[in-house]
Motif scaffolding. Sequence first.
Motif, short mmCIF file in Angstrom:
data_model
loop_
_atom_site.label_atom_id
_atom_site.label_comp_id
_atom_site.label_asym_id
_atom_site.label_seq_id
_atom_site.Cartn_x
_atom_site.Cartn_y
_atom_site.Cartn_z
N UNK A 115 29.80 54.09 42.78
CA UNK A 115 29.39 53.05 42.01
C UNK A 115 30.42 52.39 41.41
N UNK A 116 31.29 53.00 40.77
CA UNK A 116 32.37 52.50 40.03
C UNK A 116 33.32 51.82 41.04
N UNK A 117 33.63 52.39 42.07
CA UNK A 117 34.53 52.00 43.22
C UNK A 117 33.94 50.73 43.77
N UNK A 118 32.55 50.51 44.05
CA UNK A 118 32.26 49.28 44.45
C UNK A 118 32.30 48.20 43.52
N UNK A 119 32.17 48.52 42.20
CA UNK A 119 32.13 47.62 41.36
C UNK A 119 33.70 46.93 41.10
N UNK A 120 34.57 47.88 40.97
CA UNK A 120 36.18 47.67 41.20
C UNK A 120 36.35 46.87 42.18
N UNK A 121 36.08 47.32 43.50
CA UNK A 121 36.58 46.46 44.79
C UNK A 121 35.84 44.69 44.87
N UNK A 122 34.60 45.00 44.24
CA UNK A 122 34.11 43.55 44.30
C UNK A 122 34.67 42.57 43.17
N UNK A 123 34.93 43.60 41.94
CA UNK A 123 35.49 42.66 41.00
C UNK A 123 36.85 42.14 41.57
N UNK A 124 37.56 42.76 42.22
CA UNK A 124 38.95 42.26 42.79
C UNK A 124 38.81 41.12 43.77
N UNK B 31 26.43 47.78 31.04
CA UNK B 31 26.06 48.54 32.07
C UNK B 31 27.09 49.33 32.92
N UNK B 32 28.25 48.81 32.83
CA UNK B 32 29.59 49.47 33.41
C UNK B 32 30.34 50.15 32.24
N UNK B 33 30.84 51.09 32.24
CA UNK B 33 30.55 52.28 33.36
C UNK B 33 29.49 53.32 32.83
N UNK B 34 29.09 53.24 31.26
CA UNK B 34 28.18 54.25 30.90
C UNK B 34 26.75 54.32 31.79
N UNK B 35 26.26 53.17 31.95
CA UNK B 35 25.07 53.45 32.57
C UNK B 35 24.92 53.70 33.91
N UNK B 36 26.19 53.20 34.70
CA UNK B 36 26.38 53.66 35.99
C UNK B 36 26.59 55.15 36.11
#
Length: 413
Positions: A297-306, A275-280
Motif C-alpha cells: 500500500x505504501x509503495x503504491x501510494x509513493x509510486x502514484x504520488x511520483x 490516512x497515510x501512513x498510519x491508517x494504511x
Amino acid sequence: MENSEPLRPIEGKFAAIVVCWLLGNGCLFSWNSMLTIEDYYIYLFPKYHPSRVLTLVYQPFAVGTLAILAYKGDRINTRIRNLFGYTLFFISTLAVLLLDLASSGQGGLGTFVGICIVSGAFGVADAHTQGGMVGELSYMLPEFIQSFLAGAAASGALTSALRLITKAAFKNSKNGLHKGAILFFSISTFFELLCVLLYAFVFPKLPIVKYYRSKVAFEGSNAVSSDLAEAGIQTSSIRVKEGKQLERKGTKQLLLENIDYALDLFLIYALTLSIFPGFLSEDTGSHSLGSWYALVLIAMYNVCDLIGRYIPLLESLKMESRKMLTIVIVGRLLFVPAFYFTAKYGTQGWMIMLTSLLGLTNGYLTVCVLTSAPKGYMGPEQNALGNVLVLFLLAGIFAGVTLDWLWLIGKGW
C-alpha cells in the motif's frame, strides 16, 4: 559603466534540473526511510503505535522551525540554511543506523525514545531544506520546482522499492528483518551524504543558478550573499536598485494575496496524512498479502504520488485555475468515507486502487499549486512566498497526523 542586471545564461539548465531532482529526493529520503520501514518498527515496538507516534513527533519540530525561518525571511543566509538541513539529515540517518546496531534490533522503550529524538531532528532538517529549497527555486524556473517536488516524491518510491528488495533479500535468513533494516539505513545514510556534497559543491557552480542568484541579489535580497561568493561572484559588483527594499511586499501581504494557495496546500496534506501512513499501516485489516500488505500500500501510494508530479509537465493537463484547484482539493475530502468503507467491506484490490488515487492526486495537486503560485513577484518576494506556502504544507501534515489518531476511536489502544 554602471553595473546592470546580468545576462541570462543558456547553459546548465538540464544539469540543474537533475541536481534539483536529487536534492528533492534527499529532502525526504531519510524521513521516507523511517516511514517505509514501519513493518520493522511495528515488529519491534508493537505497543507504541510507531507509524503514528513518529510522525506526530516529527511535525511540531518541522512546523515550529519553519515558522521561525519564514518569519526571519531575508535575514537568513540561504546557503547556510540548506547546508545545515542536508547535513542534519545525514547525521540523523547515521544516528538511526548506529542506534539499531547498538540495540541489536531488540527494541525496548529506550531505543524507541532514541528513534523519537531522531524523528524530531528530521523535522528540523526538513524545515530548513524543504522551505529553503522551495523558496530559492521559486525565483528560478518553474521546471526546477517541479523537478525538486518530483524528486521528493521519488524518495518515497525509491525507499519503498529499496525496502521491498531488502526485505526479500533477507527473508529466509536468521534475523532477516534486522539485517534488511541495517542495509536499508546504510544506503539511506550514503545518499544523504551525496546530497550534502551536491548542494555544497555542484549546485552553486551551475551557470543558470549563478544567474538567478545574481538576479535576486540585484532585486534586493540579502539572503544570497554567500551563495554568490561560493560561485565566484562578488556581491559588491551587483548594484541593488535604489528603493527596491521599500517597494517589496511584506510576508503578511504576500500571504493575504495567496491565501487560497496556502489553504489549498494545507487541505491537500491534512487529508493525505490523516490516512497515510498510519491508517494504511495499522487499520486496513488482514489480507492474503500478510506482512507485505502495508508495504505494498505504501509503495503504491509513493509510486502514484511520483507519477502525479510529472503529469503537470503536459501543459494540457496542468490545472492553473485557482477556483478549480480549490474545488478539486476540497472534493478530496470524500477519500475519508471511501477509505473507511473500503477497509470495512472492500477487498485488498479496492484498497490498493484507492491508495493509488490518493497518491496520484496528492502529487498532481501539489505541483499545480506550487508552480502556479509564485508568479508576478520579484525574486525576494517569490522566496518569501515559497517559504510561507511550505509552512502551510507542513501545518497541513501536522493536522493530518493528529487527525489520523481519530481512526483509533472505539478500537482501544
